[in-house]
Design a protein around this motif. Structure first.
Motif: not given
Length: 248
Positions: A1-2, A4-7, A10, A14, A195, A199, A202
Motif C-alpha cells: 500500500m505505501p 501505491i500511495l507513492a504513485t 496520484l 484524486v 497496482t 489505485i 482507492i
C-alpha cells in the motif's frame, strides 16, 4: 500500500476523481469525459481505463435492481451484442498504439461529445433495432480504444421516444456490462495488474463522496447553470489531456 500511495501523479488522479464525481452528482454525466483525459497524463492508457472501471463499478450497483426494472432489456441485449464484437478490436488498437495516440483519441472524442451537447444536436432518424446493434458496436470500439463507450449511446438515445428513466436505466446496465467485459478481456490478456486495480479501489471512496456532494448541490431551477459548469470542466479536462502539454 505505501508503494501505491507513492504513485507519481496520484494527487492528480484524486483531483480528477473528485471533479468527475461532483459533475456526475449535479449534472448526471461526465465521469469518463473528465477523468480519462487527466488520468491519461499520469498513467499508461490501460491503467487509466482499469482504474476508471474499478472506481465506477461500485457507485451504480445500488441502482441495478431499479435499472433492471426500468430499462429496455432488448436494447441492452442488442447494444451488448454489438459491444461484444467490437470491444476486442478496440482493445487491440489500444494495446498497439503509443500513449500519445490514446490521449489524442480521448480528448478528440470528448470534444466531439461536448460539441454535440452544447449545440443541442440530436439524431433525427428512427433508431431501429439494426441501428441499436450498430450503436453498440460503435460504443464497443470507442470503449476499447479510448475507454469511452458512453457517447454513441447517449447521443443516439436522445432521439428515441422513450422516458428519461428508461434511457438512464438502459445506459446504466450497458455501461456496467461494458465495465465487466473490458476488465475481463484485459485480465485475460494479462494487462490487469495489482497496482492499477488497487489505485482504482482507492479512488472509489473520493468518487462516491464527490457524487454525493454534487447531488446535494443540485437544484432543479439551476439545471442550465450546472450544465454550463459541467461543459466548462469537461472542456478543461480535454485540453489538459492533450499531449501538447506533456505529462503532469
Amino acid at each position: 500500500m505505501p508503494e501505491i500511495l507513492a504513485t507519481p501523479g496520484l494527487g492528480w488522479l484524486v483531483f480528477a476523481t473528485c471533479l468527475a464525481g461532483l459533475v456526475r452528482g449535479f449534472a448526471g454525466f461526465g465521469t469518463a469525459l473528465i477523468y480519462l483525459p487527466i488520468a491519461g497524463t499520469v498513467l499508461p492508457p490501460v491503467w487509466a481505463i482499469v482504474t476508471l472501471t474499478i472506481m465506477d463499478l461500485i457507485g451504480p450497483l445500488p441502482t441495478v435492481p431499479r435499472a433492471v426494472r426500468d430499462g429496455h432489456p432488448r436494447d441492452v441485449l442488442r447494444l451488448c451484442a454489438g459491444l461484444a464484437v467490437t470491444l476486442p478490436i478496440g482493445l487491440a488498437v489500444l494495446l498497439s498504439v503509443p500513449p500519445e495516440a490514446f490521449r489524442y483519441a480521448v480528448s478528440l472524442v470528448t470534444f466531439v461529445m461536448l460539441a454535440a451537447l452544447v449545440s443541442g444536436w440530436r439524431y433525427r432518424g428512427q433508431v431501429t433495432p439494426p441501428k441499436v446493434y450498430g450503436i453498440g458496436a460503435c460504443a464497443g470500439f470507442l470503449g476499447g480504444a479510448a475507454g469511452l463507450p458512453g457517447p454513441p449511446v447517449i447521443l443516439f438515445y436522445m432521439a428515441r421516444p422513450l422516458p428519461a428513466s428508461v434511457v438512464r436505466a438502459t445506459l446504466t446496465l450497458f455501461l456496467l456490462i461494458y465495465d465487466g467485459m473490458a476488465l475481463g478481456l484485459l485480465t485475460a490478456k494479462g494487462e490487469v495488474t495489482l497496482t492499477p486495480f488497487l489505485i482504482g479501489a482507492i479512488l472509489i471512496v473520493p468518487n462516491l463522496l464527490a457524487i454525493q456532494v454534487g447531488a446535494a448541490m443540485f437544484h432543479p431551477d439551476r439545471e442550465r447553470l450546472y450544465r454550463r459548469i459541467a461543459y466548462t470542466i469537461i472542456a478543461g479536462a480535454a485540453l489538459m489531456g492533450l499531449p501538447l502539454w506533456g505529462d503532469m
